[in-house]
Write a protein that holds these residues in place. Structure first.
Motif, PDB file in Angstrom:
ATOM      1  N   LEU A  39       0.819  -1.208   0.000  1.00 42.79           N
ATOM      2  CA  LEU A  39       0.000   0.000   0.000  1.00 42.79           C
ATOM      3  C   LEU A  39       0.854   1.259   0.000  1.00 42.79           C
ATOM      4  O   LEU A  39       1.995   1.255   0.471  1.00 42.79           O
ATOM      5  N   ASP A  40       0.286   2.334  -0.526  1.00 41.75           N
ATOM      6  CA  ASP A  40       0.937   3.637  -0.473  1.00 41.75           C
ATOM      7  C   ASP A  40       0.546   4.361   0.809  1.00 41.75           C
ATOM      8  O   ASP A  40      -0.562   4.192   1.325  1.00 41.75           O
ATOM      9  N   LYS A  41       1.453   5.185   1.303  1.00 41.33           N
ATOM     10  CA  LYS A  41       1.181   5.969   2.503  1.00 41.33           C
ATOM     11  C   LYS A  41      -0.010   6.890   2.255  1.00 41.33           C
ATOM     12  O   LYS A  41      -0.103   7.544   1.212  1.00 41.33           O
ATOM     13  N   GLN A  42      -0.917   6.948   3.229  1.00 38.22           N
ATOM     14  CA  GLN A  42      -2.103   7.800   3.093  1.00 38.22           C
ATOM     15  C   GLN A  42      -2.756   7.988   4.450  1.00 38.22           C
ATOM     16  O   GLN A  42      -2.532   7.216   5.379  1.00 38.22           O
ATOM     17  N   SER A  43      -3.570   9.031   4.571  1.00 34.46           N
ATOM     18  CA  SER A  43      -4.344   9.234   5.793  1.00 34.46           C
ATOM     19  C   SER A  43      -5.557  10.098   5.499  1.00 34.46           C
ATOM     20  O   SER A  43      -5.431  11.216   4.998  1.00 34.46           O
ATOM     21  N   SER A  44      -6.734   9.558   5.783  1.00 43.66           N
ATOM     22  CA  SER A  44      -7.978  10.306   5.620  1.00 43.66           C
ATOM     23  C   SER A  44      -8.861  10.142   6.858  1.00 43.66           C
ATOM     24  O   SER A  44     -10.085  10.224   6.774  1.00 43.66           O
ATOM     25  N   LEU A  45      -8.225   9.894   8.016  1.00 47.44           N
ATOM     26  CA  LEU A  45      -8.981   9.693   9.247  1.00 47.44           C
ATOM     27  C   LEU A  45      -9.710  10.974   9.640  1.00 47.44           C
ATOM     28  O   LEU A  45      -9.187  12.083   9.482  1.00 47.44           O
ATOM     29  N   GLN A  46     -10.911  10.821  10.161  1.00 43.11           N
ATOM     30  CA  GLN A  46     -11.674  11.966  10.643  1.00 43.11           C
ATOM     31  C   GLN A  46     -11.344  12.233  12.108  1.00 43.11           C
ATOM     32  O   GLN A  46     -11.314  11.312  12.922  1.00 43.11           O
ATOM     33  N   GLU A  47     -11.090  13.483  12.433  1.00 43.98           N
ATOM     34  CA  GLU A  47     -10.825  13.845  13.822  1.00 43.98           C
ATOM     35  C   GLU A  47     -12.099  13.662  14.643  1.00 43.98           C
ATOM     36  O   GLU A  47     -13.192  14.044  14.211  1.00 43.98           O
ATOM     37  N   GLN A  48     -11.947  13.073  15.814  1.00 43.10           N
ATOM     38  CA  GLN A  48     -13.081  12.815  16.691  1.00 43.10           C
ATOM     39  C   GLN A  48     -13.000  13.704  17.932  1.00 43.10           C
ATOM     40  O   GLN A  48     -11.914  14.070  18.371  1.00 43.10           O
ATOM     41  N   PRO A  49     -14.149  14.064  18.508  1.00 43.52           N
ATOM     42  CA  PRO A  49     -14.128  14.888  19.721  1.00 43.52           C
ATOM     43  C   PRO A  49     -13.437  14.163  20.868  1.00 43.52           C
ATOM     44  O   PRO A  49     -13.454  12.934  20.944  1.00 43.52           O
ATOM     45  N   GLU A  50     -12.824  14.927  21.757  1.00 44.65           N
ATOM     46  CA  GLU A  50     -12.117  14.350  22.893  1.00 44.65           C
ATOM     47  C   GLU A  50     -13.074  13.729  23.908  1.00 44.65           C
ATOM     48  O   GLU A  50     -12.700  12.853  24.676  1.00 44.65           O
ATOM     49  N   ARG A  51     -14.322  14.200  23.914  1.00 44.65           N
ATOM     50  CA  ARG A  51     -15.310  13.677  24.855  1.00 44.65           C
ATOM     51  C   ARG A  51     -16.692  13.737  24.234  1.00 44.65           C
ATOM     52  O   ARG A  51     -16.930  14.513  23.306  1.00 44.65           O
ATOM     53  N   ILE A  52     -17.588  12.913  24.734  1.00 41.91           N
ATOM     54  CA  ILE A  52     -18.951  12.928  24.216  1.00 41.91           C
ATOM     55  C   ILE A  52     -19.641  14.225  24.631  1.00 41.91           C
ATOM     56  O   ILE A  52     -19.289  14.841  25.642  1.00 41.91           O
ATOM     57  N   ASN A  53     -20.617  14.631  23.851  1.00 44.69           N
ATOM     58  CA  ASN A  53     -21.376  15.847  24.128  1.00 44.69           C
ATOM     59  C   ASN A  53     -22.513  15.505  25.095  1.00 44.69           C
ATOM     60  O   ASN A  53     -23.468  14.824  24.723  1.00 44.69           O
ATOM     61  N   LEU A  54     -22.409  15.975  26.331  1.00 45.10           N
ATOM     62  CA  LEU A  54     -23.415  15.632  27.337  1.00 45.10           C
ATOM     63  C   LEU A  54     -24.787  16.198  27.004  1.00 45.10           C
ATOM     64  O   LEU A  54     -25.811  15.652  27.432  1.00 45.10           O
TER      65      LEU A  54
END
Length: 391
Positions: free
Chosen positions: A169-184
């Motif tokens: 595979l070729d190097k790649q990154s398309s990860l989505q940033e996730q919140p550090e905590r759930i929204n209460l």
């Protein structure tokens, strides 16, 4: 609609939605989970208690007529997690090397025995660390709904998956940033805690140290105290590991091969640790998880003893504890408070356990300290009743 099977990393496509099928959670499966993993959370384990707080299945009449299920109780929230995970394994992580992380997990509408739960996952992103790699990680959001199409559980996980044989595979990154905590503000809060005292055996709740009110917990404190943690240590047999997989349609074969030392299913580790702390927060209602990870392997104790000719009763024993990271209150709810806790599982590493790690080529042996190693870390958000909830 995409029906898939056993994907390798190069076969995932960002944006695709994978449908994993469904499972009906029978009363037997729910109650057996609670029994096997010592889940003493009253909402799942005590029907009368849950009903008194207003947890009544809206489909109870239909389930009685169609499935002969009397008085369907709440499904254990821990078991719900395993159902969602198990349904998605064949399509997402059958060819996995490791489950890297969980993030942004939140519980939705309560689920009841007899519910039919459906699972699907959306591919959010893919990451390959370097050119020429033979594996990469896929990030997915898995959603569990009931027969009414209501959200029951949702979480994001990242899984390291093999490429097909001979594929690089070729190097790649398309990860989505996730919140550090759930929204209460979006979390599903529990129904009102009230008159809990009548369900205890203690007439003087205010002076009883075994009743764990929200007010009794202190930030930065660890429960149970480290010096007493080994008293609750517990190992898991191959039968119990396998039962949890089978009952949730989790067909990951890595847990059933000698080459991997029959490496234990991580959901059973989580279930064991949650069971161990349930005596400390028996009235808890789980709101979600900010982050989570499996930090080191655990193996079935009977397999380790057989493979390495051991009779040490401490083989593969896990010790559960939690540290209170934060305390919060909801302005319009005086019956409970919210604890953010770091849930921890630590394993005793015996001579046989060390041999299992060496045989498997585990590279984290240097993390063993005083014959213990961290195997599970999760930042969990739970509602715990206040003293007012017992009035």
């Amino acid at each position: 609609m995409s029906l898939v099977s056993s994907k390798h990393i190069e076969e995932f496509e960002v944006g695709e939605v994978l449908y994993h099928g469904a499972i009906q959670v029978t009363p037997y499966r729910n109650k057996e989970y609670i029994k096997k993993f010592n889940q003493d959370y009253w909402l799942g384990a005590n029907f009368n208690y849950a009903q008194s707080l207003g947890y009544v299945d809206p489909d109870k009449d239909f389930k009685k007529e169609r499935f002969n299920i009397d008085n369907p109780g709440l499904i254990s929230q821990g078991y719900l997690f395993n159902v969602g995970f198990g349904l998605s394994v064949h399509d997402i992580s059958f060819n996995a090397i490791a489950n890297l992380s969980y993030k942004n997990l939140r519980y939705g509408i309560p689920a009841y025995e007899g519910d039919i739960l459906f699972a699907k996952s959306e591919v959010l992103g893919i990451e390959v660390k370097k050119d020429g790699a033979s594996n990469g990680s896929v990030q997915v959001r898995t959603t569990i709904t009931n027969q009414r199409d209501q959200l029951v559980l949702e979480y994001v996980r990242q899984v390291l998956v093999r490429a097909s044989k001979g594929v690089t595979l070729d190097k790649q990154s398309s990860l989505q940033e996730q919140p550090e905590r759930i929204n209460l503000t979006e979390a599903m809060m529990p129904l009102e805690y009230k008159s809990l005292a009548k369900f205890t055996n203690h007439p003087d709740q205010e002076n009883d140290s075994t009743i764990n009110y929200f007010e009794q917990f202190e930030a930065d404190q660890t429960y149970p105290a480290i010096e007493g943690i080994e008293q609750t240590a517990k190992s898991i047999s191959l039968v119990d590991f396998s039962w949890l997989q089978i009952s949730t349609l989790n067909d990951a074969s890595v847990h059933h091969t000698q080459k991997s030392n029959f490496i234990g299913y991580g959901g059973a580790i989580k279930a064991t640790v949650e069971g161990q702390i349930s005596r400390l927060i028996p009235h808890a209602y789980f709101l979600g998880m900010n982050t989570g990870s499996h930090d080191a392997p655990t193996y079935p104790s009977d397999i380790v003893q057989s493979m390495f000719n051991s009779t040490n009763e401490d083989d593969e024993k896990i010790m559960g504890s939690f540290k209170v990271l934060e305390k919060n209150v909801i302005s319009n709810r005086e019956d409970f408070g919210i604890l953010t806790i770091e849930l921890c599982g630590d394993k005793i590493v015996t001579e046989a356990g060390l041999s299992a790690y060496e045989k498997a080529g585990f590279k984290g042996i240097t993390k063993i300290e005083e014959n213990k190693i961290r195997v599970l870390t999760m930042e969990i958000v739970v509602a715990v009743p206040t003293q007012k909830g017992f009035k």
